[in-house]
Design an enzyme around this catalytic site. Structure first.
Site: not given
Ligand code: NAD
Ligand code: USQ
Length: 440
Positions: A179, A181, A185
């Site tokens: 994506s 997004y 990264k």
């Molecule tokens: P989140 O949206 O809950 O937290 C991100 C925070 O960053 C928010 O509070 C937002 O307001 C702040 N933010 C965004 N842009 C900003 C900016 N320009 N300046 C200052 N603050 C800013 O998301 P999360 O789930 O806590 O994810 C945190 C990080 O971890 C992200 O980089 C995400 O891509 C990464 N990540 C999350 C997951 C997951 O499953 N939640 C998995 C892998 C990686």
């Molecule tokens: N999926 C379903 N049903 C749903 C939601 C998701 O089948 O209702 C599937 C998606 O198609 C995908 C998988 O589940 O194949 C994961 O989706 P997700 O939305 O849980 O994860 P993703 O979009 O990859 O993003 C999330 C976080 C992102 C982080 C990432 C880690 O939002 O910040 O970077 O997980 S990873 O997936 O390892 O890249």
């Protein structure tokens, strides 16, 4: 250690800030409340009520006796970033402050551009500020396992040895993200690696899998310390979504065949992994990559686990196979290495029936807050312009159409963030707990 948590108002950043503060580190939090503002604009909301950051800080002081410093502002604003770094003098910066949603980034051109600008410029600003003002500071950056995609060979931790025409070299592992997004990264990773090479910066890139869970030791201390919990079609991640769907007996929304395999980890392991990274910094000039997850599951397996755990509580659930809105492999080979954090001392927690049932119990208390119209995912990867953000209903669709496609999102978001800061009476730099209100 002096640690700055960027994105410290978010799902992962807030519990991380408290966890480090409790362990005796001096912690500062930076956030511009982007996620709260996008919720307002898009009609989404954390399932668990979250308190304004200042109330969270005050509650933390009351409960733990510790203070966390607060810096309200945007890491896309270089002057702000430099001022914070000069004032706080962090030894480590944990960078959680990005737009984290793949579906959000695929809505249309504005959302794709906004995601990449927000994420890539924010990280570049941090790299420059560290180089200019705090060159020994360790940048711990949240990347994603999705940077690698789903290749038909084992995934290594960051680098792979390649033989070509009789010669060998160790190269960055090929990236095939799914994506705009996930691409943001990848671009961050290249920029960080380059800064380490040319400036001798030190950084850890944490390629994290999908996080699940509601609670950490600190969030459980007081309801005002709760962290956000997203479940809608834009912000919710798959296992958290399935758990919320379960408590309202909504069919579990497996996309396509459900053979999509990903790495997963408990939110408490995220906290520990990031802590281990800061306690064991790389050398100056080193760009270190750690794959941060504990177990692999297919999406279908997760749905079955949730259905079975919910069944024990008397909830009857169907698993549906929705048409996959994403362009992704639905059955594929997946074997990703993840040993380096264990080598640093991580003791993984695994997803068990007991854990799933405790998550369901916790969420059950909030089932009346679920906005059912936001559950389905309407962002189709095949389209360059999606009319609605996340919800099926006309009302929310119309709201999205007005706010997310009618104006340029970067401008709309900047205006919203500026308003939020004005409402808080905030100038860019100030300490915590001065008692002024902020938006939820
Ligand atoms: P989140 O949206 O809950 O937290 C991100 C925070 O960053 C928010 O509070 C937002 O307001 C702040 N933010 C965004 N842009 C900003 C900016 N320009 N300046 C200052 N603050 C800013 O998301 P999360 O789930 O806590 O994810 C945190 C990080 O971890 C992200 O980089 C995400 O891509 C990464 N990540 C999350 C997951 C997951 O499953 N939640 C998995 C892998 C990686
Ligand atoms: N999926 C379903 N049903 C749903 C939601 C998701 O089948 O209702 C599937 C998606 O198609 C995908 C998988 O589940 O194949 C994961 O989706 P997700 O939305 O849980 O994860 P993703 O979009 O990859 O993003 C999330 C976080 C992102 C982080 C990432 C880690 O939002 O910040 O970077 O997980 S990873 O997936 O390892 O890249």
């Amino acid at each position: 250690m002096r640690v700055l948590v960027i994105g410290g108002d978010g799902y992962l950043g807030w519990p991380q800030a408290m966890g480090l503060s409790r362990k005796g580190h001096r912690v500062g939090v930076v956030d511009n409340f982007l996620h709260r503002q996008l919720d307002k604009m898009g009609g989404t909301e954390s399932l668990i009520p979250i308190y304004p950051l200042e109330e969270r800080m005050a509650a933390w002081k009351q409960v733990s006796g510790e203070s966390i410093e607060q810096f309200c502002g945007d890491v896309n604003d270089f002057a702000f970033v430099c001022a914070v770094v000069q004032r706080f003098k962090p030894e480590a910066i944990m960078h959680y402050g990005e737009q984290p949603s793949a579906p959000f980034s695929m809505i249309d051109r504005d959302h794709g551009v906004f995601t990449q600008v927000n994420n890539i410029v924010g990280t570049l600003n941090l790299l420059y500020a560290i180089k200019e003002h705090q060159p020994r500071c360790h940048l711990v950056k949240l990347g994603t396992m999705g940077e690698y995609g789903t290749p038909n060979i084992d995934i290594e931790e960051g680098f792979i040895e390649i033989s070509h025409n009789g010669r060998k070299d160790v190269m960055p592992y090929p990236k095939q993200p799914g994506s705009f997004y996930h691409l943001s990264k990848v671009h961050d990773s290249h920029n960080i690696m380059f800064a380490c090479k040319v400036w001798g910066s030190r950084s850890t890139d944490l390629n994290q899998g999908v996080v699940y869970g509601v609670e950490t030791e600190e969030t459980a201390l007081d309801e005002r310390l709760a962290t956000r919990f997203d479940y809608d079609g834009i912000w919710g991640t798959v296992l958290n979504r399935f758990c919320v769907q379960a408590v309202i007996e909504h069919p579990l929304t497996v996309y396509g065949k459900g053979g999509q395999t990903r790495g997963f980890l408990d939110i408490r392991d995220t906290m520990r992994c990031v802590e281990l990274a800061i306690l064991n910094p790389p050398e100056p000039g080193e760009y270190r990559v750690l794959n941060q997850f504990t177990e692999q599951f297919t999406v279908r397996q997760l749905a079955e686990l949730v259905r079975d755990a919910a069944g024990k509580k008397g909830l009857r659930l169907e698993i549906t196979h929705e048409e996959d809105p994403r362009v992704e492999e639905q059955t594929h080979y997946y074997n990703a290495k993840h040993t380096r954090l264990v080598d640093l001392g991580l003791q993984p927690r695994y997803l068990s029936d007991v854990l799933l049932e405790s998550i369901l119990d916790r969420l059950f208390r909030y089932r009346s807050r679920v906005r059912k119209e936001t559950i389905l995912a309407l962002v189709d990867w095949r389209k360059a312009r999606n009319p609605a953000g996340c919800a099926a209903s006309d009302r929310v669709g119309a709201l999205h159409a007005r706010t997310w496609t009618g104006a340029s999102i970067p401008d709309a978001v900047k205006r919203a963030a500026a308003l939020a800061l004005r409402a808080a009476g905030a100038n860019a730099l100030r300490g915590a707990n001065d008692g002024r209100a902020q938006p939820r």
